[in-house]
Each structure stands twice: as structure tokens, then as C-alpha cells.
Design a protein around this motif. Sequence first.
Motif, short mmCIF file in Angstrom:
data_model
loop_
_atom_site.label_atom_id
_atom_site.label_comp_id
_atom_site.label_asym_id
_atom_site.label_seq_id
_atom_site.Cartn_x
_atom_site.Cartn_y
_atom_site.Cartn_z
N LYS B 6 0.83 -1.19 0.00
CA LYS B 6 0.00 0.00 0.00
C LYS B 6 0.87 1.25 0.00
N PRO B 7 0.75 2.05 -1.03
CA PRO B 7 1.59 3.24 -1.06
C PRO B 7 1.18 4.23 0.03
N LYS B 8 2.11 5.03 0.42
CA LYS B 8 1.82 6.07 1.40
C LYS B 8 0.88 7.09 0.76
N SER B 9 -0.16 7.37 1.48
CA SER B 9 -1.11 8.35 0.97
C SER B 9 -1.27 9.42 2.03
N PRO B 10 -1.49 10.65 1.63
CA PRO B 10 -1.62 11.71 2.62
C PRO B 10 -2.93 11.62 3.38
N ARG B 33 -6.31 2.59 -7.30
CA ARG B 33 -4.91 2.20 -7.56
C ARG B 33 -4.18 3.26 -8.36
N GLN B 36 -3.54 6.26 -6.11
CA GLN B 36 -2.52 5.94 -5.11
C GLN B 36 -1.14 5.91 -5.75
N ALA B 37 -1.07 5.36 -6.96
CA ALA B 37 0.21 5.28 -7.65
C ALA B 37 0.77 6.67 -7.93
N SER B 38 -0.12 7.61 -8.22
CA SER B 38 0.33 8.97 -8.52
C SER B 38 0.53 9.79 -7.25
N GLY B 39 0.14 9.21 -6.11
CA GLY B 39 0.29 9.91 -4.83
C GLY B 39 -0.73 11.01 -4.63
N ALA B 40 -1.72 11.05 -5.50
CA ALA B 40 -2.72 12.12 -5.42
C ALA B 40 -3.81 11.77 -4.41
N GLU B 41 -4.39 12.80 -3.85
CA GLU B 41 -5.55 12.63 -2.97
C GLU B 41 -6.74 12.23 -3.84
#
Lengths: 111, 93
Positions: B6-10, B33, B36-41
Motif C-alpha cells: 500500500k503506497p503512502k497516501s496523505p 490504484r 494511489q500510484a500517482s500519490g494524489a488525494e
Amino acid sequence: MLEQERPGLQGEAFVESLIRDLETSQLDAREKELFRFVDKVNHQSPHITAADMAPLHAVGYDDEAIYYAITVCALFNFYNRWIDASGVHALSDEAHRMGGKRSAGMGYVRK
Amino acid sequence: MSDSEKPKSPMEPMFLPGVENNPQPSAYLDSIRMMQASGAEYPQIWHMFAFRAEATTHLARFTQEMLREPGPLSPGVRELIAAYTSARNHCPF
């Protein structure tokens, strides 16, 4: 009866003013009647009677329009409970604005 | 989805990890997915839809039909009823 989209019912400032005070908002008299009714659906639905339809009919909303207003209000009450209780958090303002643009463009259904 | 992948998400976790971490294969999961991959909210409500994707498809279609498809009130007014209802319920959605 199909309504035309009226410019001016958009923008965060407008929505905020409506939420602050329906009566002093820029809605026209007819729309204010509809939103007063929405408030009653939202907060006092057991007290709604057939008499509540008369002022809506008087300004030209037919039963079909009232059906839509009730349904949208009821559906968003469902969504409010659904996400409050499960801990779905609000997006940041910036992400929220982007999301608004997204749902405006794509609609609610993910294909 | 295991914690390790699970990528880090804000984003703050939901109250229900059993729901949040068990999305069913669906367009919602694909969207989750991707974001999350792009790190976007992204809207956390997607997890609510993804958990029972087949059932919530009907909810999404109902919502679309009632808010956006041609009807006696303009889509703008219907969106406004939705926003007004949520705000009066002190809900940010």
C-alpha cells in the motif's frame, strides 16, 4: 417541464451564501420556495403534509419536480450518514475542487 | 491489498480498515490504484463503493440518473439541493 440551466447558480461564494442564509441568497423567489421545502424534508420530514405542496405548485413546480427534489435530498442524507459513520474524510479544498470538475465531466458512474 | 504494497497516501485512514483494505475488483479499485500510484488525494468514498462494487453500481447509477440525466429540475439546481442538504447536515460531502 424542463428547466433551462441558469447562470449564477454556480461558484463557491454563491453556495456559501445560500448555506449561510437561504432568504438573503441570490436564488429567485421560486427557487427559495423550493429550498425552504428542501430544508423541511431535511430536518422535519415527519411534519410534512399535503399542505406543503401548495406553495410549490403555486410557483410552478409540478409533482415530478417535487419528486426529484425529495429524492436528491433523501439520497444525500443517505450519503451523509454513510460517510460520517465510516470515517470517510473530506478532501482538501484543492482536491475537492478538482474532484468537482471530475464528477462534472464524468458523472457518478465509473465505467 | 497487503500493508506492504500500500503506497503512502496523505489521507487519514477510515474507521473501518476491513472496508478500506478490501476493495473488490471494479472500476473503483482501478481508480483507487491509479490515484494511489500517482500519490494524489482521491475521494475516500470510492472505498465505500469498491467494498461491495456490484451492489454500489446500482447506487451510482441511481445517483447519476437522479442528479444528471434530463429531468424537471436542471442538473445545476439538483447539485445545489445536494450541496445544500449536505451542508445543512454539517457534512463536507
